[in-house]
Design a protein around this motif. Structure first.
Motif, short mmCIF file in Angstrom:
data_model
loop_
_atom_site.label_atom_id
_atom_site.label_comp_id
_atom_site.label_asym_id
_atom_site.label_seq_id
_atom_site.Cartn_x
_atom_site.Cartn_y
_atom_site.Cartn_z
N LEU A 107 0.82 -1.21 0.00
CA LEU A 107 0.00 0.00 0.00
C LEU A 107 0.85 1.26 0.00
O LEU A 107 0.41 2.31 -0.46
N GLU A 108 2.08 1.16 0.53
CA GLU A 108 2.95 2.33 0.59
C GLU A 108 3.93 2.39 -0.58
O GLU A 108 4.75 3.30 -0.66
N SER A 109 3.88 1.42 -1.49
CA SER A 109 4.74 1.45 -2.68
C SER A 109 4.31 2.57 -3.60
O SER A 109 3.15 2.98 -3.62
N ASP A 110 5.25 3.07 -4.39
CA ASP A 110 4.85 4.06 -5.40
C ASP A 110 4.24 3.34 -6.60
O ASP A 110 4.47 2.14 -6.81
N ILE A 166 -4.22 5.03 0.94
CA ILE A 166 -4.37 6.36 1.51
C ILE A 166 -5.70 6.49 2.24
O ILE A 166 -5.79 7.04 3.34
N PHE A 167 -6.76 5.95 1.64
CA PHE A 167 -8.09 6.02 2.25
C PHE A 167 -8.12 5.22 3.56
O PHE A 167 -8.69 5.67 4.56
N SER A 168 -7.49 4.04 3.56
CA SER A 168 -7.47 3.20 4.77
C SER A 168 -6.73 3.90 5.90
O SER A 168 -7.17 3.89 7.06
N ARG A 169 -5.58 4.49 5.57
CA ARG A 169 -4.81 5.22 6.58
C ARG A 169 -5.61 6.39 7.12
O ARG A 169 -5.63 6.66 8.32
N ARG A 170 -6.29 7.11 6.23
CA ARG A 170 -7.12 8.24 6.66
C ARG A 170 -8.24 7.78 7.58
O ARG A 170 -8.56 8.45 8.57
N ALA A 171 -8.82 6.63 7.30
CA ALA A 171 -9.91 6.11 8.14
C ALA A 171 -9.42 5.79 9.55
O ALA A 171 -10.10 6.07 10.54
N VAL A 172 -8.21 5.20 9.64
CA VAL A 172 -7.65 4.88 10.96
C VAL A 172 -7.36 6.15 11.74
O VAL A 172 -7.68 6.26 12.93
N LEU A 173 -6.76 7.14 11.09
CA LEU A 173 -6.45 8.40 11.76
C LEU A 173 -7.72 9.10 12.21
O LEU A 173 -7.78 9.69 13.30
N GLU A 174 -8.74 9.04 11.39
CA GLU A 174 -10.02 9.66 11.74
C GLU A 174 -10.62 9.01 12.98
O GLU A 174 -11.14 9.69 13.86
N ALA A 175 -10.51 7.69 13.06
CA ALA A 175 -11.04 6.98 14.23
C ALA A 175 -10.30 7.38 15.49
O ALA A 175 -10.91 7.61 16.55
N PHE A 176 -8.97 7.47 15.40
CA PHE A 176 -8.19 7.89 16.56
C PHE A 176 -8.48 9.34 16.93
O PHE A 176 -8.48 9.71 18.11
N SER A 177 -8.72 10.18 15.93
CA SER A 177 -8.95 11.61 16.19
C SER A 177 -10.23 11.86 16.97
O SER A 177 -10.37 12.90 17.62
N LYS A 178 -11.17 10.95 16.89
CA LYS A 178 -12.45 11.15 17.55
C LYS A 178 -12.40 10.82 19.04
O LYS A 178 -13.33 11.14 19.78
N GLU A 179 -11.33 10.13 19.47
CA GLU A 179 -11.19 9.74 20.86
C GLU A 179 -10.01 10.49 21.49
O GLU A 179 -9.03 10.78 20.82
N PRO A 180 -10.09 10.78 22.80
CA PRO A 180 -8.96 11.45 23.46
C PRO A 180 -7.70 10.58 23.42
O PRO A 180 -7.78 9.37 23.65
N LEU A 181 -6.56 11.19 23.15
CA LEU A 181 -5.28 10.48 23.20
C LEU A 181 -4.74 10.62 24.62
O LEU A 181 -3.87 11.44 24.90
N MET A 200 0.10 5.04 18.68
CA MET A 200 -0.62 4.47 17.54
C MET A 200 -0.99 5.56 16.53
O MET A 200 -0.86 5.36 15.31
N TYR A 201 -1.48 6.68 17.04
CA TYR A 201 -1.85 7.78 16.13
C TYR A 201 -0.63 8.25 15.34
O TYR A 201 -0.68 8.37 14.11
N LEU A 202 0.46 8.51 16.05
CA LEU A 202 1.65 9.04 15.38
C LEU A 202 2.26 8.01 14.43
O LEU A 202 2.72 8.37 13.34
N TYR A 203 2.24 6.74 14.80
CA TYR A 203 2.76 5.70 13.92
C TYR A 203 2.02 5.69 12.58
O TYR A 203 2.64 5.63 11.52
N MET A 204 0.69 5.80 12.64
CA MET A 204 -0.10 5.80 11.42
C MET A 204 0.09 7.11 10.65
O MET A 204 0.16 7.10 9.41
N TRP A 205 0.17 8.22 11.35
CA TRP A 205 0.32 9.51 10.68
C TRP A 205 1.63 9.57 9.89
O TRP A 205 1.69 10.12 8.79
N TYR A 206 2.67 8.99 10.45
CA TYR A 206 3.99 9.08 9.84
C TYR A 206 4.22 8.08 8.71
O TYR A 206 5.26 8.13 8.05
N ARG A 207 3.29 7.17 8.49
CA ARG A 207 3.47 6.21 7.40
C ARG A 207 3.61 6.95 6.07
O ARG A 207 2.77 7.76 5.70
N GLY A 208 4.69 6.69 5.38
CA GLY A 208 4.91 7.30 4.07
C GLY A 208 5.47 8.71 4.10
O GLY A 208 5.70 9.30 3.04
N LYS A 209 5.71 9.26 5.29
CA LYS A 209 6.26 10.61 5.39
C LYS A 209 7.77 10.58 5.16
O LYS A 209 8.44 9.59 5.49
#
Length: 221
Positions: free
Chosen positions: A62-65, A88-103, A111-120
């Motif tokens: 999923l992270e390949s060019d 990209i859509f799957s990663r966005r969905a995971v981040l959205e789920a984490f964003s709705k709950e307090p960290l 977990m949030y940062l690990y997913m956010w940094y994928r592909g950066k």
């Protein structure tokens, strides 16, 4: 009259199985085979699925060019773009789920940062801005490719935190060499940012370091 696709019956069976039993009953290549139905309409997609995934993980694929994906036999631009967009859509969905709950704890923040940094790009430094309930407001990029002075990071963090109405801040970056252990510079920076934010209205929740397999909180001096 349109010629009937000889693979229609197989595709119908696979889709029916997915709807009835869910995705856990399938091997990764079978799920990829079904995804490719949408870009390869008249051919058996099983060989292309195997060519794409047999020597790498689902996440690596999923992270390949898209150019790398197209080196697999039977995979064209449409298939490569479909897979890339799905990732990209799957990663966005995971981040959205984490964003709705307090960290509220290290695990959730990691977990949030690990997913956010994928592909950066490597050595991307960010300030994760949190509201009063520790929910994500934004993760703003402070620098890429190299460290800047701690005072400059402090000024940027204070500016962004005020601009976004944040209550808390997490400093984060990903290691270019993918080594888990923090460097002396990492530890020093953590301590300096903590000192800078001590007299501010913003709670400092630490400095997190991300690798391709991990995310952890960096100690400070």
């Amino acid at each position: 009259m349109t010629k009937k696709n000889i693979h229609d019956a197989h595709r119908q069976r696979m889709r029916a199985k997915l709807l009835k039993h869910g995705g856990d009953v399938f091997e990764p290549h079978e799920l990829l085979e079904m995804l490719l139905y949408f870009s390869i309409t008249q051919k058996n997609t099983n060989p292309a699925a195997h060519a794409l995934i047999d020597h790498q993980s689902c996440l690596q694929l999923l992270e390949s060019d898209t150019e790398q994906m197209q080196q697999a036999e039977g995979v064209g631009p449409a298939s490569a773009m479909l897979i890339k967009t799905s990732g990209i859509f799957s990663r966005r969905a995971v981040l959205e789920a984490f964003s709705k709950e307090p960290l509220e704890n290290t695990f959730q923040r990691s977990m949030y940062l690990y997913m956010w940094y994928r592909g950066k790009p490597a050595s991307t430094v960010t300030a994760l801005l949190l509201d009063v309930d520790c929910r994500v407001i934004d993760n703003v990029i402070l620098s890429q490719g190299r460290y800047i002075r701690p005072e400059s990071y402090g000024d940027l963090i204070l500016s962004y935190a005020k601009q976004h109405g944040a209550a808390g801040v997490i400093l984060a970056h990903n290691h270019a060499n993918n080594v888990r252990e923090p460097s002396i510079e990492d530890i020093f920076l953590t301590g300096q940012i903590r000192k800078i934010l001590e007299n501010s209205p913003y709670t400092f929740y630490g400095h997190y370091i991300v690798t391709s397999t991990d995310c952890f909180s960096c100690p400070d001096v």
